[in-house]
Design an enzyme around this catalytic site. Structure first.
Site, PDB file in Angstrom:
ATOM      1  N   ASP A  99       0.879  -1.169   0.000  1.00  0.00           N
ATOM      2  CA  ASP A  99       0.000   0.000   0.000  1.00  0.00           C
ATOM      3  C   ASP A  99       0.915   1.217   0.000  1.00  0.00           C
ATOM      4  OD1 ASP A  99      -3.190   0.461   0.924  1.00  0.00           O
ATOM      5  OD2 ASP A  99      -1.858   2.189   1.214  1.00  0.00           O
ATOM      6  N   GLY A 145      -7.074   2.398  -4.442  1.00  0.00           N
ATOM      7  CA  GLY A 145      -7.775   3.531  -5.036  1.00  0.00           C
ATOM      8  C   GLY A 145      -8.951   3.993  -4.229  1.00  0.00           C
ATOM      9  N   GLN A 159     -16.295   4.478  -2.964  1.00  0.00           N
ATOM     10  CA  GLN A 159     -17.480   5.349  -3.046  1.00  0.00           C
ATOM     11  C   GLN A 159     -17.818   5.913  -1.677  1.00  0.00           C
ATOM     12  OE1 GLN A 159     -19.370   1.772  -5.055  1.00  0.00           O
ATOM     13  NE2 GLN A 159     -20.911   3.338  -5.435  1.00  0.00           N
ATOM     14  N   THR A 180     -10.595  -2.649  -8.204  1.00  0.00           N
ATOM     15  CA  THR A 180     -10.825  -1.200  -8.148  1.00  0.00           C
ATOM     16  C   THR A 180     -11.965  -0.783  -9.090  1.00  0.00           C
ATOM     17  OG1 THR A 180      -8.482  -0.921  -7.682  1.00  0.00           O
ATOM     18  CG2 THR A 180      -9.653   1.029  -8.456  1.00  0.00           C
ATOM     19  N   PRO A 232     -14.223   2.318 -11.217  1.00  0.00           N
ATOM     20  CA  PRO A 232     -15.258   1.538 -11.904  1.00  0.00           C
ATOM     21  C   PRO A 232     -14.602   0.342 -12.602  1.00  0.00           C
ATOM     22  CG  PRO A 232     -14.837   3.601 -13.077  1.00  0.00           C
ATOM     23  CD  PRO A 232     -14.014   3.647 -11.850  1.00  0.00           C
ATOM     24  N   ASP A 268     -15.026  -2.261 -14.727  1.00  0.00           N
ATOM     25  CA  ASP A 268     -14.825  -2.707 -16.114  1.00  0.00           C
ATOM     26  C   ASP A 268     -13.842  -1.800 -16.867  1.00  0.00           C
ATOM     27  OD1 ASP A 268     -16.956  -4.919 -16.165  1.00  0.00           O
ATOM     28  OD2 ASP A 268     -18.030  -3.189 -15.375  1.00  0.00           O
ATOM     29  N   ASP A 284     -22.571  -9.332  -7.647  1.00  0.00           N
ATOM     30  CA  ASP A 284     -23.960  -9.035  -8.030  1.00  0.00           C
ATOM     31  C   ASP A 284     -24.719 -10.343  -8.292  1.00  0.00           C
ATOM     32  OD1 ASP A 284     -23.430  -5.863  -9.295  1.00  0.00           O
ATOM     33  OD2 ASP A 284     -21.797  -7.290  -9.162  1.00  0.00           O
ATOM     34  N   ALA A 312     -24.035 -13.237  -6.983  1.00  0.00           N
ATOM     35  CA  ALA A 312     -24.237 -13.892  -5.674  1.00  0.00           C
ATOM     36  C   ALA A 312     -25.425 -13.250  -4.950  1.00  0.00           C
ATOM     37  CB  ALA A 312     -22.977 -13.760  -4.822  1.00  0.00           C
ATOM     38  N   ARG A 313     -25.534 -11.921  -5.051  1.00  0.00           N
ATOM     39  CA  ARG A 313     -26.669 -11.229  -4.417  1.00  0.00           C
ATOM     40  C   ARG A 313     -27.973 -11.664  -5.069  1.00  0.00           C
ATOM     41  NH1 ARG A 313     -23.122  -5.703  -4.470  1.00  0.00           N
ATOM     42  NH2 ARG A 313     -22.224  -5.914  -2.398  1.00  0.00           N
ATOM     43  N   THR A 370     -18.000  -1.401   1.498  1.00  0.00           N
ATOM     44  CA  THR A 370     -18.298  -2.842   1.438  1.00  0.00           C
ATOM     45  C   THR A 370     -16.975  -3.585   1.377  1.00  0.00           C
ATOM     46  OG1 THR A 370     -18.269  -3.151  -0.963  1.00  0.00           O
ATOM     47  CG2 THR A 370     -20.298  -2.303  -0.023  1.00  0.00           C
TER      48      THR A 370
HETATM   49  P1  NAD Z   1      -9.899   2.298   0.995  1.00  0.00           P
HETATM   50  O1  NAD Z   1      -9.868   3.784   0.885  1.00  0.00           O
HETATM   51  O2  NAD Z   1     -10.253   1.689   2.298  1.00  0.00           O
HETATM   52  O3  NAD Z   1      -8.462   1.723   0.577  1.00  0.00           O
HETATM   53  C1  NAD Z   1      -7.810   2.067  -0.613  1.00  0.00           C
HETATM   54  C2  NAD Z   1      -6.324   1.837  -0.373  1.00  0.00           C
HETATM   55  O4  NAD Z   1      -5.631   2.056  -1.603  1.00  0.00           O
HETATM   56  C3  NAD Z   1      -5.715   2.781   0.677  1.00  0.00           C
HETATM   57  O5  NAD Z   1      -5.107   2.039   1.700  1.00  0.00           O
HETATM   58  C4  NAD Z   1      -4.708   3.606  -0.142  1.00  0.00           C
HETATM   59  O6  NAD Z   1      -3.563   3.985   0.610  1.00  0.00           O
HETATM   60  C5  NAD Z   1      -4.364   2.634  -1.258  1.00  0.00           C
HETATM   61  N1  NAD Z   1      -3.780   3.270  -2.445  1.00  0.00           N
HETATM   62  C6  NAD Z   1      -4.247   4.343  -3.105  1.00  0.00           C
HETATM   63  N2  NAD Z   1      -3.422   4.635  -4.140  1.00  0.00           N
HETATM   64  C7  NAD Z   1      -2.446   3.707  -4.140  1.00  0.00           C
HETATM   65  C8  NAD Z   1      -1.310   3.471  -4.960  1.00  0.00           C
HETATM   66  N3  NAD Z   1      -1.045   4.251  -6.025  1.00  0.00           N
HETATM   67  N4  NAD Z   1      -0.515   2.434  -4.656  1.00  0.00           N
HETATM   68  C9  NAD Z   1      -0.779   1.636  -3.601  1.00  0.00           C
HETATM   69  N5  NAD Z   1      -1.844   1.815  -2.780  1.00  0.00           N
HETATM   70  C10 NAD Z   1      -2.657   2.840  -3.052  1.00  0.00           C
HETATM   71  O7  NAD Z   1     -10.865   1.769  -0.163  1.00  0.00           O
HETATM   72  P2  NAD Z   1     -11.559   0.322  -0.205  1.00  0.00           P
HETATM   73  O8  NAD Z   1     -12.888   0.398   0.453  1.00  0.00           O
HETATM   74  O9  NAD Z   1     -10.584  -0.680   0.209  1.00  0.00           O
HETATM   75  O10 NAD Z   1     -11.864   0.200  -1.805  1.00  0.00           O
HETATM   76  C11 NAD Z   1     -10.821  -0.009  -2.729  1.00  0.00           C
HETATM   77  C12 NAD Z   1     -11.391  -0.091  -4.140  1.00  0.00           C
HETATM   78  O11 NAD Z   1     -12.183  -1.283  -4.267  1.00  0.00           O
HETATM   79  C13 NAD Z   1     -12.327   1.074  -4.494  1.00  0.00           C
HETATM   80  O12 NAD Z   1     -12.114   1.483  -5.825  1.00  0.00           O
HETATM   81  C14 NAD Z   1     -13.716   0.468  -4.343  1.00  0.00           C
HETATM   82  O13 NAD Z   1     -14.695   1.149  -5.090  1.00  0.00           O
HETATM   83  C15 NAD Z   1     -13.435  -0.921  -4.883  1.00  0.00           C
HETATM   84  N6  NAD Z   1     -14.445  -1.947  -4.575  1.00  0.00           N
HETATM   85  C16 NAD Z   1     -14.740  -2.818  -5.559  1.00  0.00           C
HETATM   86  C17 NAD Z   1     -15.687  -3.803  -5.362  1.00  0.00           C
HETATM   87  C18 NAD Z   1     -16.019  -4.747  -6.489  1.00  0.00           C
HETATM   88  O14 NAD Z   1     -16.996  -5.522  -6.412  1.00  0.00           O
HETATM   89  N7  NAD Z   1     -15.244  -4.754  -7.559  1.00  0.00           N
HETATM   90  C19 NAD Z   1     -16.322  -3.926  -4.112  1.00  0.00           C
HETATM   91  C20 NAD Z   1     -15.976  -3.039  -3.102  1.00  0.00           C
HETATM   92  C21 NAD Z   1     -15.030  -2.041  -3.356  1.00  0.00           C
END
Ligand code: NAD
Length: 309
Positions: free
Chosen positions: A32, A77, A80, A119, A121, A123, A148, A150-151, A230
């Site tokens: 991270d 990243g 939301q 991460t 969006p 797709d 989705d 699974a839900r 989530t």
């Molecule tokens: P969060 O803010 O808790 O954690 C994000 C982490 O990314 C932080 O620890 C931050 O330091 C790190 N980070 C940011 N830029 C970085 C970089 N360049 N290099 C290394 N680390 C970096 O967020 P989260 O709740 O863990 O969500 C993370 C992502 O997952 C979001 O984009 C969220 O929308 C996505 N997400 C996707 C799904 C899915 O079904 N695909 C489900 C839930 C969340």
């Protein structure tokens, strides 16, 4: 198997816990940009793993540590905030993924590595990661609509009083607001959903279907309202995808992958056969005319967002 997880926020940490729980990884590297966070997570998880599996969990602040990884999960990243859509994250997360992918590729074996994108969006990030990594599309896989689907299976199973495991139903297209529920292809124990309802005297009225669709599409918004983010569902989804790849299970999962080339390329979720080399085949379920049109609109939405970056 060695697994690297980039981004150890709520999602990355849940992914690490769930993947460690599969017992399939011999080594896990957590990265991270906030080194204190990844070090703390590696410590905590390392202690937890002592109760279950022999796994070496380390935090790293240099990408050299991911060398030899079979799978790299990217969960870094912005997430939301309440009321935000996944698309609202587009520009912030383009910068994050553009920073991470070249560093990953400089340190992994491009002939064998699989990248799992989480991460949002989702797709668009799959398309971007595939383009930047130059890996075959089949090895840059997004969790897509696994969660989705699974839900949907859970809610539908409760509605018609059968086990979730007997419900074969998929959400296709964007992991986002334009996702499409493939009602026409839904099967219960090998019987088409409508026929199942007729035989079991279940009524699944149009309004009930609309309510189910609403609950599936809005599940993440509800969870974010109540919990801030989530993480458990997506953690379990990634662990399931890792299991499917590691064991070469060839199960059918609704994952996202870039199909097509040039201006026609788009990543979205379809039912796909997943095994040790990533996506081994993609399926096209029989959709109704309305569902097929909705899927085309969903693909166009993803492509429009990709073209905007
Ligand atoms: P969060 O803010 O808790 O954690 C994000 C982490 O990314 C932080 O620890 C931050 O330091 C790190 N980070 C940011 N830029 C970085 C970089 N360049 N290099 C290394 N680390 C970096 O967020 P989260 O709740 O863990 O969500 C993370 C992502 O997952 C979001 O984009 C969220 O929308 C996505 N997400 C996707 C799904 C899915 O079904 N695909 C489900 C839930 C969340």
């Amino acid at each position: 198997m060695k697994i690297a997880i980039i981004g150890i926020g709520s999602v990355g940490a849940a992914v690490a816990t769930a993947v460690a729980g599969t017992g399939l990884a011999r080594e896990m590297v957590l990265m991270d940009r906030d080194g204190m966070r990844s070090r703390a997570a590696a410590e905590d998880l390392g202690h937890a793993a002592a109760f279950s599996y022999d796994i070496k969990i380390t935090a790293a602040n240099n990408y050299r540590a991911i060398r030899g990884s079979d799978i790299v999960v990217i969960a870094a990243g912005a997430n939301q905030r309440p009321g935000e859509t996944r698309t609202d994250l587009l520009h912030k997360n383009v910068a994050v993924i553009s920073d991470i992918i070249p560093r990953v590729m400089a340190n992994v074996d491009s002939k064998k590595v699989k990248i799992i994108m989480v991460t949002n969006p989702l797709d668009v990030m799959v398309m971007l990661a595939q383009k930047l990594s130059k890996l075959p599309a089949a090895r840059v896989i997004g969790t897509g609509t696994m969660l989705d689907s699974a839900r949907l299976r859970t809610i539908l199973a409760r509605q018609i009083s059968v086990s979730t495991r007997s419900v074969n139903a998929y959400v296709l297209g964007e992991h986002g607001d334009s996702s499409v529920i493939a009602w026409n292809a839904a099967c219960i124990g090998g019987v088409a959903l409508d026929e199942f309802c007729r035989q079991t005297k279940n009524t699944l009225a149009a309004t009930t279907r609309q309510t189910i669709e609403y609950r599936v599409r809005n599940a993440a918004y509800e969870i974010i309202r109540g919990r801030g983010a989530t993480w458990d569902g997506i953690g379990a989804a990634v662990a399931d995808l890792v299991r499917c790849i590691a064991n070469d299970e060839r199960r059918i999962l609704t994952v996202s992958m870039t199909d097509g080339t040039g201006r026609n390329a788009v990543a979205m979720s379809m039912p796909r056969v997943v095994g040790e080399m990533g996506v081994m085949a993609s399926l096209r379920p029989k959709l109704s005319v309305a569902e097929a049109a909705a899927l085309r609109r969903s693909a166009a939405t993803i492509r429009k967002n990709y073209d905007a970056i």
